[in-house]
Design a protein around this motif. Structure first.
Motif, PDB file in Angstrom:
ATOM      1  N   GLY A  65     -11.223 -95.730  49.562  1.00  0.00           N
ATOM      2  CA  GLY A  65      -9.991 -95.676  50.348  1.00  0.00           C
ATOM      3  C   GLY A  65     -10.123 -94.774  51.560  1.00  0.00           C
ATOM      4  O   GLY A  65      -9.592 -95.069  52.631  1.00  0.00           O
ATOM      5  N   PHE A  66     -10.865 -93.659  51.397  1.00  0.00           N
ATOM      6  CA  PHE A  66     -11.109 -92.756  52.518  1.00  0.00           C
ATOM      7  C   PHE A  66     -11.822 -93.496  53.644  1.00  0.00           C
ATOM      8  O   PHE A  66     -11.426 -93.425  54.811  1.00  0.00           O
ATOM      9  N   TRP A  67     -12.907 -94.203  53.299  1.00  0.00           N
ATOM     10  CA  TRP A  67     -13.668 -94.914  54.321  1.00  0.00           C
ATOM     11  C   TRP A  67     -12.890 -96.093  54.904  1.00  0.00           C
ATOM     12  O   TRP A  67     -13.064 -96.435  56.078  1.00  0.00           O
ATOM     13  N   ALA A  68     -12.015 -96.689  54.115  1.00  0.00           N
ATOM     14  CA  ALA A  68     -11.147 -97.744  54.648  1.00  0.00           C
ATOM     15  C   ALA A  68     -10.217 -97.157  55.716  1.00  0.00           C
ATOM     16  O   ALA A  68      -9.991 -97.774  56.762  1.00  0.00           O
ATOM     17  N   GLY A  69      -9.711 -95.960  55.472  1.00  0.00           N
ATOM     18  CA  GLY A  69      -8.882 -95.286  56.471  1.00  0.00           C
ATOM     19  C   GLY A  69      -9.663 -94.953  57.731  1.00  0.00           C
ATOM     20  O   GLY A  69      -9.150 -95.062  58.844  1.00  0.00           O
ATOM     21  N   MET A  70     -10.934 -94.574  57.571  1.00  0.00           N
ATOM     22  CA  MET A  70     -11.760 -94.281  58.736  1.00  0.00           C
ATOM     23  C   MET A  70     -12.041 -95.545  59.546  1.00  0.00           C
ATOM     24  O   MET A  70     -12.156 -95.489  60.769  1.00  0.00           O
ATOM     25  N   VAL A  71     -12.123 -96.680  58.871  1.00  0.00           N
ATOM     26  CA  VAL A  71     -12.279 -97.951  59.586  1.00  0.00           C
ATOM     27  C   VAL A  71     -11.023 -98.227  60.411  1.00  0.00           C
ATOM     28  O   VAL A  71     -11.109 -98.700  61.557  1.00  0.00           O
ATOM     29  N   VAL A  72      -9.862 -97.908  59.865  1.00  0.00           N
ATOM     30  CA  VAL A  72      -8.607 -98.086  60.606  1.00  0.00           C
ATOM     31  C   VAL A  72      -8.585 -97.159  61.822  1.00  0.00           C
ATOM     32  O   VAL A  72      -8.127 -97.548  62.906  1.00  0.00           O
ATOM     33  N   VAL A  73      -9.113 -95.944  61.683  1.00  0.00           N
ATOM     34  CA  VAL A  73      -9.199 -95.020  62.822  1.00  0.00           C
ATOM     35  C   VAL A  73     -10.057 -95.640  63.927  1.00  0.00           C
ATOM     36  O   VAL A  73      -9.680 -95.643  65.105  1.00  0.00           O
ATOM     37  N   ALA A  74     -11.226 -96.162  63.564  1.00  0.00           N
ATOM     38  CA  ALA A  74     -12.103 -96.794  64.548  1.00  0.00           C
ATOM     39  C   ALA A  74     -11.432 -98.022  65.166  1.00  0.00           C
ATOM     40  O   ALA A  74     -11.583 -98.285  66.367  1.00  0.00           O
ATOM     41  N   ALA A  87      -4.731 -95.057  65.091  1.00  0.00           N
ATOM     42  CA  ALA A  87      -5.643 -94.010  64.623  1.00  0.00           C
ATOM     43  C   ALA A  87      -4.918 -93.009  63.721  1.00  0.00           C
ATOM     44  O   ALA A  87      -5.466 -92.567  62.703  1.00  0.00           O
ATOM     45  N   PHE A  88      -3.678 -92.655  64.065  1.00  0.00           N
ATOM     46  CA  PHE A  88      -2.904 -91.728  63.242  1.00  0.00           C
ATOM     47  C   PHE A  88      -2.644 -92.307  61.850  1.00  0.00           C
ATOM     48  O   PHE A  88      -2.765 -91.600  60.844  1.00  0.00           O
ATOM     49  N   ILE A  89      -2.325 -93.578  61.801  1.00  0.00           N
ATOM     50  CA  ILE A  89      -2.117 -94.239  60.502  1.00  0.00           C
ATOM     51  C   ILE A  89      -3.414 -94.196  59.694  1.00  0.00           C
ATOM     52  O   ILE A  89      -3.409 -93.940  58.491  1.00  0.00           O
ATOM     53  N   GLY A  90      -4.550 -94.426  60.372  1.00  0.00           N
ATOM     54  CA  GLY A  90      -5.838 -94.356  59.684  1.00  0.00           C
ATOM     55  C   GLY A  90      -6.127 -92.966  59.136  1.00  0.00           C
ATOM     56  O   GLY A  90      -6.641 -92.825  58.019  1.00  0.00           O
ATOM     57  N   PHE A  91      -5.799 -91.918  59.904  1.00  0.00           N
ATOM     58  CA  PHE A  91      -5.996 -90.555  59.418  1.00  0.00           C
ATOM     59  C   PHE A  91      -5.099 -90.273  58.213  1.00  0.00           C
ATOM     60  O   PHE A  91      -5.508 -89.583  57.269  1.00  0.00           O
ATOM     61  N   ILE A 123      -4.068 -92.505  56.023  1.00  0.00           N
ATOM     62  CA  ILE A 123      -4.672 -93.234  54.903  1.00  0.00           C
ATOM     63  C   ILE A 123      -5.857 -92.456  54.353  1.00  0.00           C
ATOM     64  O   ILE A 123      -5.984 -92.245  53.144  1.00  0.00           O
ATOM     65  N   SER A 124      -6.729 -92.000  55.249  1.00  0.00           N
ATOM     66  CA  SER A 124      -7.913 -91.246  54.812  1.00  0.00           C
ATOM     67  C   SER A 124      -7.523 -89.959  54.110  1.00  0.00           C
ATOM     68  O   SER A 124      -8.120 -89.584  53.098  1.00  0.00           O
ATOM     69  N   GLY A 125      -6.523 -89.273  54.645  1.00  0.00           N
ATOM     70  CA  GLY A 125      -6.086 -88.021  54.028  1.00  0.00           C
ATOM     71  C   GLY A 125      -5.520 -88.240  52.633  1.00  0.00           C
ATOM     72  O   GLY A 125      -5.804 -87.470  51.701  1.00  0.00           O
ATOM     73  N   ALA A 126      -4.729 -89.289  52.474  1.00  0.00           N
ATOM     74  CA  ALA A 126      -4.153 -89.567  51.155  1.00  0.00           C
ATOM     75  C   ALA A 126      -5.241 -89.899  50.144  1.00  0.00           C
ATOM     76  O   ALA A 126      -5.231 -89.393  49.007  1.00  0.00           O
TER      77      ALA A 126
END
Length: 83
Positions: free
Chosen positions: A37-46, A19-23, A25-28
């Motif tokens: 890319g933001f939503w891809a990071g949110m998918v990683v969080v989920a 989840a931290f890695i996803g956050f 990614i989303s932040g970057a």
């Protein structure tokens, strides 16, 4: 909370790390103004949450605490009446 093992399991550590890695990614991608890319990071969080739950179901989480029977708890807490 220091006296308990709350969160000190492989399932918790793995889920939170993903989840931290996803956050990150989303932040970057938010700074780069890239919604995809933001939503891809949110998918990683989920995905981190799903992986954590799956690992807990596989037995890598904290064991569930056994609860006492309600009748035993009530009986143990009864104060004898003074005569």
């Amino acid at each position: 909370m220091a006296g308990t093992s709350h969160g000190h399991t492989p399932a918790a550590w793995t889920g939170v790390t993903i989840a931290f890695i996803g956050f990150c990614i989303s932040g970057a991608f938010m700074v780069l103004a890239n919604p995809l890319g933001f939503w891809a990071g949110m998918v990683v969080v989920a995905l981190g949450g799903v992986v954590g739950l799956a690992m807990r179901a596989a037995g890598m989480g904290a064991p569930k605490a056994a609860h006492k029977d309600l009748a035993d708890v009530i009986a143990a807490n009864k104060v004898p009446a003074k005569a």
